[in-house]
Enzyme design. Structure first.
Site, mmCIF file in Angstrom:
data_model
loop_
_atom_site.group_PDB
_atom_site.id
_atom_site.type_symbol
_atom_site.label_atom_id
_atom_site.label_comp_id
_atom_site.label_asym_id
_atom_site.label_seq_id
_atom_site.Cartn_x
_atom_site.Cartn_y
_atom_site.Cartn_z
ATOM 1 N N ASP A 130 -27.351 62.038 49.798
ATOM 2 C CA ASP A 130 -25.919 61.747 49.930
ATOM 3 C C ASP A 130 -25.149 62.001 48.637
ATOM 4 O O ASP A 130 -23.997 62.436 48.670
ATOM 5 C CB ASP A 130 -25.716 60.281 50.352
ATOM 6 C CG ASP A 130 -25.902 60.087 51.846
ATOM 7 O OD1 ASP A 130 -25.951 61.095 52.577
ATOM 8 O OD2 ASP A 130 -26.008 58.925 52.285
ATOM 9 N N ASP A 345 -27.817 46.548 40.313
ATOM 10 C CA ASP A 345 -27.127 47.693 40.893
ATOM 11 C C ASP A 345 -25.753 47.928 40.272
ATOM 12 O O ASP A 345 -25.346 49.075 40.082
ATOM 13 C CB ASP A 345 -26.980 47.474 42.404
ATOM 14 C CG ASP A 345 -26.549 48.740 43.134
ATOM 15 O OD1 ASP A 345 -27.060 49.821 42.789
ATOM 16 O OD2 ASP A 345 -25.706 48.645 44.035
ATOM 17 N N HIS A 350 -22.647 49.439 35.465
ATOM 18 C CA HIS A 350 -21.231 49.808 35.548
ATOM 19 C C HIS A 350 -20.322 48.822 34.805
ATOM 20 O O HIS A 350 -19.525 49.208 33.947
ATOM 21 C CB HIS A 350 -20.786 49.876 37.013
ATOM 22 C CG HIS A 350 -21.482 50.923 37.816
ATOM 23 N ND1 HIS A 350 -21.979 52.081 37.263
ATOM 24 C CD2 HIS A 350 -21.760 51.002 39.143
ATOM 25 C CE1 HIS A 350 -22.525 52.829 38.212
ATOM 26 N NE2 HIS A 350 -22.411 52.187 39.349
ATOM 27 N N ARG A 456 -9.532 42.596 33.981
ATOM 28 C CA ARG A 456 -8.342 41.756 33.855
ATOM 29 C C ARG A 456 -8.445 40.925 32.572
ATOM 30 O O ARG A 456 -9.322 40.062 32.436
ATOM 31 C CB ARG A 456 -8.220 40.861 35.080
ATOM 32 C CG ARG A 456 -6.944 40.031 35.160
ATOM 33 C CD ARG A 456 -6.893 39.281 36.488
ATOM 34 N NE ARG A 456 -6.739 40.189 37.609
ATOM 35 C CZ ARG A 456 -5.593 40.478 38.210
ATOM 36 N NH1 ARG A 456 -4.469 39.891 37.786
ATOM 37 N NH2 ARG A 456 -5.536 41.314 39.218
#
Length: 688
Positions: A130, A345, A350, A456
């Site tokens: 994918d 994950d 990230h 934020r």
């Protein structure tokens, strides 16, 4: 300037002096100063001269001459104290070794003319997957279209089984958006496929022969993109190194897709597999979030402007939130996800990379080496996460079925009764002068009410805000996805001529589509391929970073794996109960989403009536599309909501489908949603 003097140990010490008032590093703390050349009784004359800037040059006596040395000693003590206050630990042997290997050789960059003038081959391992379909082939097309890669680029898919090439290309290139400047057919003719075992040296030797044929006797450049299971990672690296490296005069660069292990020991093993076969300058560990525009803009925000870096510290900042939410489940890939969980994950890679750019000290330069040094220095000051002794250090959740969406355990690929967290929140603490006391709240979850990734930064209120009738905090929000934006939440006066001045929240917005109209916002994978081709490692993940990242997370992850704590169950689309309290206990105030607001206030009819009256501007007893849009803005930081978000609210509230929402529909629709969330959760709990 108002000057004060106080009497200490027989000497007068003015507390504010010209040197302080004109210094770039002003301080509120009193600064002791001896006025050389003035008698004690003449101290007020000294102050007067100081105010008029007529302070004379005094002949230093013996005591005065000794002062520079005393000052130097005092400064040294202050520096030593400041350094010790950071509580920095000595670098571990693993980190020291990783830094040494990195510093021994910087990557050699490749200029555009060289990259375009030499044969270039890109070999994609995992070409039938994918990722290749959604991202890699479209990215390579765009790079050729925009003349960043040569149009005679040689693309080779590598897999264990042979494929029907036309069928393979048609399926895997379906997401390419054709541009008349480069036909899709011409690009697809550059794609081939090589079938062979991941550990077959003969297969790699044949792959090398085909690349040499394409290079036609010239030095060629080769990029290998590795999206392969960890179980075959070592074999692929060894075979590339032994049989498929580029010839002299060309480069060999290896792009490695995450995961980079699952803990410190497994990363160490993976690192050994690569470092023994490739130089650090040849390795490009890929976290595609580092290629996203908003993440790239953090350094510009902080260091290309004058107003942000001076307030970028615990003195002014109350908290920092790093949030990743997906409005999708596991989509049949739960078996793979179950082996990693949401922390590995999303959070450990990230969000942690975004954290580094937000919190690290300004590097000496924007070179890859200096950036890594700054990142590692930050991570070295982050406390290791542990469950033992502090169970409240992490919050875990798992989504259940709701409103037609399957729950995590309904995925047939997920082990029965799995306690794997699909939602997690944790707080990182940084023990240095800049950030001591500021909570960094990391939150990531699947099965949420929206797809969003944002950073934020919330600022502290000060004593003057109350005087102005303002009780909200300023915030800087960096919206990574979707609808990239960078905006500030501030306060402003509402127009009016009456004495009663009304101040309301105001958004100072920079959305990318509006601010950079016509600019090309490429996909992150385009940038990562391009930077690999150019030999720029600044946006890639280094071994030293991973040594420290896994040092922070490994103890917590091992405890979760061993103890299998119960996750808090929550319906698909709603945050887990207790998460808001968890954040508050760590000093972070959360803004409720629409569904959270409904869950908390659906039973409060007076609150619903109040909201309806505020929105019904024309007083016709119904909320039209524009007025529902104003409702959506309340849960979108006051910014203009997307059309999809407004349509979602209309679907949930407009029971009769007439395109308007009555008060009765608002109340009943909210109550129905709240009951639905509660019912689905109760049903799931009973079935466990």
């Amino acid at each position: 300037m108002k000057l004060h003097a106080k009497y200490t140990d027989g000497e007068f010490y003015p507390a504010i002096v010209e040197a302080v008032s004109t210094s770039k590093n002003r301080s509120k703390a009193p600064v002791k100063v001896n006025f050389v050349g003035y008698e004690e009784a003449s101290v007020w004359k000294a102050i007067g001269d100081l105010k008029s800037k007529k302070l004379p040059k005094a002949a230093l006596d013996t005591k005065a001459k000794a002062q520079p040395k005393e000052k130097a000693k005092a400064k040294a003590k202050v520096k030593a104290k400041a350094k010790s206050s950071d509580k920095k630990t000595k670098y571990s042997p693993e980190l020291t070794a990783a830094l040494k290997a990195l510093m021994e050789e910087e990557a050699k960059t490749t200029d555009h003319a060289t990259l375009m003038g030499m044969p270039l081959t890109v070999v994609v391992f995992g070409a039938t997957g994918d990722l290749a379909k959604k991202k890699l082939f479209p990215a390579l097309y765009q790079l050729c279209l925009l003349d960043h890669f040569p149009r005679n680029l040689n693309i080779v898919g590598y897999g264990r089984s042979a494929v029907d090439l036309p069928g393979f290309i048609a399926k895997q290139c379906v997401n390419i958006k054709e541009d008349k400047r480069l036909s899709k057919d011409a690009f697809c003719k550059r794609i081939g496929f090589h079938a062979g075992g991941y550990d077959s040296e003969d297969s790699y030797a044949k792959l090398n022969e085909s690349m040499l044929k394409y290079e036609d006797g010239k030095p060629g450049n080769r990029i290998f993109f590795l999206s392969v299971p960890p179980t075959v990672f070592g074999a692929v690296c060894q075979c590339i190194s032994d049989k498929a490296k580029g010839t002299d005069g060309g480069f060999t660069r290896v792009m490695i897709e995450k995961p980079f292990g699952r803990d410190s020991p497994s990363f160490s093993e993976l690192d050994k597999l690569t470092s023994t076969r490739f130089k650090s300058s040849q390795l490009y560990r890929l976290d595609h979030y580092l290629g996203k525009e908003v993440i790239l803009n953090i350094s510009t925000l902080r260091w290309a402007n004058q107003i942000f870096e001076p307030i970028w510290s615990s003195r002014y900042i109350e908290s920092v939130q790093l949030t990743f939410k997906e409005d999708l489940g596991t989509g049949g890939r739960g078996g793979y996800f179950d082996g990693f969980g949401i922390i590995r994950d999303i959070i450990q890679n990230h969000l942690l990379q975004a954290f580094m750019w937000l919190a690290m000290e300004p590097p000496a330069s924007m070179s890859a080496t200096d950036i890594v040094k700054a990142k590692v220095e930050l991570l070295n000051n982050v406390q290791t996460l542990k469950l033992e002794g502090d169970p409240s250090s992490v919050f875990l959740g798992q989504f259940t079925a709701h409103d037609g969406e399957l729950g995590y355990l309904d995925d047939e690929t997920v082990p029965k009764g799995s306690k794997c967290a699909t939602f997690a929140a944790l707080v990182l603490k940084v023990n240095n002068r800049r950030w001591k006391g500021v909570p960094f709240l990391f939150t990531a979850g699947k099965g949420m009410d929206e797809r969003v990734c944002e950073l934020r930064v919330r600022f502290k209120q000060n004593k003057h805000n109350a005087m102005m009738g303002v009780d909200t905090n300023n915030e800087i929000v960096l919206r990574v996805q979707p609808d990239e934006a960078l905006y500030m939440l501030t306060s402003g006066k509402e127009p009016g001529i009456t004495a009663e001045q009304v101040r309301k929240p105001v958004v100072m917005d920079m959305d990318y589509k509006g601010q950079f109209e016509g600019a090309y916002v490429g996909d992150a994978y385009e940038r990562m391929f391009l930077n690999t081709g150019r030999g720029d490692q600044a946006l890639f993940v280094s071994a030293p970073e991973l040594v420290e990242a896994w040092r922070i997370f490994t103890p917590l992850l091992h405890e979760i794996d061993e103890k299998q704590p119960e996750p808090v169950l929550h319906p698909f689309g709603l945050l887990p109960a207790g998460y808001t309290m968890f954040a508050a206990e760590h000093g972070v105030a959360l803004n409720p989403t629409w569904h959270e607001y409904v869950a908390m206030n659906a039973g409060n009819v007076s609150e619903m009536k109040k909201v309806f009256a505020e929105l019904d501007k024309d007083g016709d007893g119904e909320l039209d599309y524009a007025e529902v849009t104003q409702l959506a803005k309340r849960f979108f930081d006051g910014r203009e909501p997307t059309v999809d978000r407004v349509k979602m609210l209309m679907r949930e509230l407009d029971a009769d489908g007439d395109g308007k929402v009555s008060l009765d529909e608002l109340i009943k629709g909210s109550q129905a949603m709240a009951r639905s969330f509660a019912h689905d959760l109760t049903t799931h709990m009973a079935s466990r």
